[in-house]
Design a protein around this motif. Structure first.
Motif, short mmCIF file in Angstrom:
data_model
loop_
_atom_site.label_atom_id
_atom_site.label_comp_id
_atom_site.label_asym_id
_atom_site.label_seq_id
_atom_site.Cartn_x
_atom_site.Cartn_y
_atom_site.Cartn_z
N HIS A 120 70.48 22.41 10.01
CA HIS A 120 69.55 21.62 10.82
C HIS A 120 70.29 20.50 11.55
CE1 HIS A 120 65.24 22.60 9.32
NE2 HIS A 120 65.98 23.68 9.34
N ASP A 121 71.20 19.84 10.87
CA ASP A 121 71.96 18.76 11.51
C ASP A 121 72.79 19.29 12.67
OD1 ASP A 121 70.90 16.85 9.85
OD2 ASP A 121 72.62 16.77 8.49
N LYS B 160 70.55 19.97 15.71
CA LYS B 160 70.23 18.73 16.42
C LYS B 160 71.43 18.24 17.22
CE LYS B 160 67.69 15.45 14.71
NZ LYS B 160 67.13 14.40 13.81
N ARG C 27 71.77 17.45 21.20
CA ARG C 27 72.13 16.09 21.61
C ARG C 27 73.40 16.09 22.46
NH1 ARG C 27 72.53 14.24 16.91
NH2 ARG C 27 70.39 13.52 16.69
N THR D 140 63.98 27.10 18.73
CA THR D 140 63.55 26.53 17.46
C THR D 140 62.96 27.58 16.52
OG1 THR D 140 61.40 25.93 18.42
CG2 THR D 140 63.12 24.25 18.47
N LYS E 73 59.24 21.57 12.26
CA LYS E 73 60.26 20.52 12.11
C LYS E 73 61.34 20.65 13.17
CE LYS E 73 63.62 18.41 8.99
NZ LYS E 73 64.56 18.21 10.09
N LEU E 74 61.77 21.87 13.44
CA LEU E 74 62.81 22.09 14.46
C LEU E 74 62.33 21.67 15.84
CD1 LEU E 74 64.25 25.49 13.21
CD2 LEU E 74 65.42 23.28 13.17
N ASP F 127 62.68 17.94 15.85
CA ASP F 127 64.12 17.64 15.96
C ASP F 127 64.60 17.83 17.40
OD1 ASP F 127 64.22 17.16 13.25
OD2 ASP F 127 65.28 19.01 12.74
N ASP G 18 63.58 14.96 19.55
CA ASP G 18 64.37 13.77 19.21
C ASP G 18 65.79 13.85 19.75
OD1 ASP G 18 62.14 12.89 17.88
OD2 ASP G 18 62.90 13.34 15.86
N ALA G 19 66.31 15.08 19.87
CA ALA G 19 67.70 15.27 20.34
C ALA G 19 67.80 15.36 21.86
CB ALA G 19 68.29 16.52 19.70
#
Length: 310
Positions: free
Chosen positions: A57-58, A61, A65, A85, A95-96, A99, A102-103
């Motif tokens: 997941h990190d 993201k 980003r 996603t 959730k993805l 994310d 947010d990214a």
């Protein structure tokens, strides 16, 4: 009402790794910039070519980003970032999507879950995509690709039903079904629900049928060629566009015979001076030294010469 992505050429970008399979950030940035400079409308991060299922997941993201930051830092703020996603549960997919927002992504592209095909009735497929769209903070697109969803192929009635959701704004059709594409484009305006061909060998045919463009793997290698074809069509030069389309049809077939994601990475790294052929297992890397032994590579070389001349 959520907005669909604008018409144009989109690329499901490959992601480059070092030998230890960590992100090769300079190579990823070089690829993003070559695509943007080549005239793409948007970059799809973690489409099927982006190895999303091989990332944490990190990492997912960070890839989004990094793409947005690289574009913004080099004057390409107008190039969209769409994030794949897809996941195997509704909870994780939601959730993805958060994310991705947010990214820095503007839209998300969602695959139908495929671990339990017998459970995926039409009713369940509709429920999954609607629940994801309800929860996603950015607009959602439906990704129909039977090859990577255990053969599930959403028909035009199912996709049209999903298109009625106010936060579902488009679809990528990698199924190659032109009748399905045309049924959808004649039912919804592209400004409300954008329908993209998911493969380069249907780009012009899709445009003639009202599609919003293409989201195709071959754009990783030939962004300028795709942008030139799109320009020809927009200017009304359909005959010239179809002549170029014929070349793209052969190139699309050829790249599929060279090794999928591994083949795309090897071709890019060999011809454009960045990156390496490394893929994450169980995918298999393609040896650059063996390219010329593949009878299909000559077609790709001819198209790369055209790409570099544009």
């Amino acid at each position: 009402m959520a907005s669909a992505p604008p018409p144009g050429i989109y690329v499901p970008a490959v992601l480059f790794f070092k030998e230890n399979e960590d992100f090769d950030i300079p190579a990823i940035q070089a690829h993003i910039l070559r695509l943007a400079q080549g005239g793409v409308t948007g970059i799809l991060v973690q489409g099927s070519n982006g190895e999303a299922q091989h990332l944490s997941h990190d990492e997912r993201k960070e890839a989004i980003r990094l793409t947005r930051k690289t574009l913004d830092g080099n004057g390409f703020q107008n190039v969209l970032v769409i994030a794949g996603t897809g996941a195997q549960s509704t909870r994780e997919t939601k959730k993805l999507c958060i994310d991705a927002r947010d990214a820095g992504a503007s839209h998300v592209l969602v695959l139908t879950p495929s671990t339990w095909p017998p459970q995926m009735s039409i009713e369940n497929i509709l429920r999954f995509h609607r629940e994801v769209a309800d929860a996603s903070p950015i607009p959602v697109m439906i990704y129909n690709f039977p090859v990577v969803t255990a053969g599930q192929d959403l028909d035009s009635d199912t996709i049209a039903a999903l298109a009625e959701h106010p936060n579902i704004v488009g679809t990528k059709l990698s199924c190659g079904n032109m009748g399905k594409l045309h049924r959808l484009t004649t039912r919804f305006p592209a400004s409300r629900f954008a329908v993209y061909a998911g493969r380069s060998d249907l780009l012009t045919q899709g445009l003639i049928s009202g599609s919003a463009g293409v989201i195709g793997a071959l754009v990783n290698v030939l962004p300028k060629v795709h942008a030139e074809l799109y320009k020809l069509f927009q200017e009304g030069n359909v005959k010239e566009a179809m002549e170029l389309q014929g070349k793209l049809c052969h190139a699309h077939w050829a790249i599929g015979r060279i090794g999928g994601i591994g083949g795309v990475k090897t071709i890019v790294s060999k011809n454009f001076g960045y990156g390496s052929p490394v893929v994450r297992g169980p995918l298999k890397a393609v040896d650059p030294e063996g390219l010329r032994a593949n009878k299909h590579y000559a077609v790709i070389e001819e198209m790369i010469a055209m790409e570099k001349a544009l």
